[in-house]
Design an enzyme around this catalytic site. Structure first.
Site, short mmCIF file in Angstrom:
data_model
loop_
_atom_site.label_atom_id
_atom_site.label_comp_id
_atom_site.label_asym_id
_atom_site.label_seq_id
_atom_site.Cartn_x
_atom_site.Cartn_y
_atom_site.Cartn_z
CG HIS A 48 -23.86 28.63 -18.28
ND1 HIS A 48 -23.67 27.71 -19.28
CD2 HIS A 48 -25.17 28.55 -17.95
CE1 HIS A 48 -24.82 27.11 -19.57
NE2 HIS A 48 -25.75 27.60 -18.77
CG ASP A 87 -18.48 19.70 3.46
OD1 ASP A 87 -17.97 18.63 3.12
OD2 ASP A 87 -19.49 19.78 4.21
CD GLU A 151 -32.47 26.26 -16.43
OE1 GLU A 151 -32.17 27.39 -16.86
OE2 GLU A 151 -31.67 25.59 -15.77
CG ASP A 177 -30.99 26.88 -20.48
OD1 ASP A 177 -30.35 27.05 -19.44
OD2 ASP A 177 -30.46 26.60 -21.58
O1 LIG Z 1 -31.63 30.05 -18.67
C1 LIG Z 1 -31.10 31.12 -18.31
O2 LIG Z 1 -31.23 32.22 -18.89
C2 LIG Z 1 -30.26 31.09 -17.09
O3 LIG Z 1 -30.30 30.12 -16.32
C3 LIG Z 1 -29.26 32.22 -16.91
C4 LIG Z 1 -28.05 31.99 -17.82
O4 LIG Z 1 -27.52 30.68 -17.57
C5 LIG Z 1 -26.96 33.02 -17.54
O5 LIG Z 1 -25.75 32.57 -18.08
C6 LIG Z 1 -27.27 34.39 -18.10
O6 LIG Z 1 -27.43 34.29 -19.49
#
Ligand SMILES: O=C(O)C(=O)C[C@H](O)[C@@H](O)CO
Length: 254
Positions: A48, A87, A151, A177
């Site tokens: 993200h 790597d 998630e 998520d």
């Molecule tokens: O599902 C989630 O919450 C994460 O995996 C963390 C978020 O992706 C992160 O951007 C914090 O909001």
């Protein structure tokens, strides 16, 4: 030169709580500042945040003066993505959206050289310190740590089977998520979400694996640590910068 050790991997296997912080700003300066703040680990986000191997490597290098351990979140569970991050010297990975045993097995295979996996051979990458680490290719896997994100409800359905996959070193709950998949989009603090997360943490521990999570809410962070989380991210750089600067502006611009 000896193979760089992975203190984070050793610590979570020993049950020693590792406090982390989320780093999304794609900045070597921000990373260097955060790496000196006293956290045990720092998540460098390429899911993200617009990080690519070049910016990731620069941030890994910016962290070298400190003991804070870098954890790279890749954008997807893809062997080419993982190879490129290996790597540049990544030892600990956070892999999003893992829902099945097959996906977990593929993630591990992507990080192992043949015959135990499919990782492509590089003779002198940063990972081997440009060929200076003795016997790198035979030993690299010892210091690689694979954390997969659970998630979704499908991931929960397969949790124990994923936890049993050899090479899966940790299961990290994505509260954002997961709450969305539960029908509580944007509400990680919903009672049903918190209850399910606590139950999930206990399932991960009961399965003999290592639980982790991210929450900027201190009360929830302490609840989840009490439930069994052993690597716990407790803040996010972008949100912190935005809220704190807004508060300062309001003092003079109210
Ligand atoms: O599902 C989630 O919450 C994460 O995996 C963390 C978020 O992706 C992160 O951007 C914090 O909001």
């Amino acid at each position: 030169m000896d193979l760089p050790q992975n203190p984070f991997k050793r610590a979570i296997y020993a049950g020693q709580q590792q406090i982390g912080f989320w780093n999304s700003m794609v900045s070597t300066t921000a990373t260097e500042i955060l790496a000196g703040s006293g956290f045990d680990w720092l998540l460098i986000d390429a899911e993200h945040a617009p990080n690519e191997p070049a910016s990731l490597m620069a941030q890994l290098q910016a962290m070298m003066e400190n003991t804070t351990h870098p954890v790279v979140r890749v954008p997807e569970n893809d062997p080419i993505v993982l190879k490129r991050c290996l790597d540049i010297g990544t030892q600990t990975f956070l892999i999003p959206m893992v829902e099945t045993v097959e996906q977990a097995e593929a993630a591990v295979a992507a990080t192992r050289f043949p015959p135990n996996g499919i990782r492509g051979f590089a003779g002198a990458s940063r990972a081997s310190r440009y060929g200076r680490v003795a016997n790198y290719h035979a030993r690299a896997h010892e210091e690689i740590c694979i954390l997969v994100q659970i998630e979704t409800m499908q991931g929960l359905d397969n949790l124990e089977a994923i936890a049993a996959v050899p090479g899966i070193d940790g299961l990290f709950i994505g509260p954002g998520d997961l709450s969305a998949d539960m029908g509580h989009l944007g509400n990680q603090g919903h009672d049903d979400v918190v209850a399910l997360i606590e139950k999930t943490i206990k399932r991960i521990v009961a399965a003999g694996n290592r639980a982790g999570i991210l929450t900027p809410d201190e009360t929830l962070a302490r609840r989840y640590m009490a439930a069994g989380c052993v690597y716990t991210a407790v803040g996010i750089d972008t949100g912190l910068l935005a809220r704190q600067t807004e508060a300062i502006a309001r003092k003079y611009k109210a």
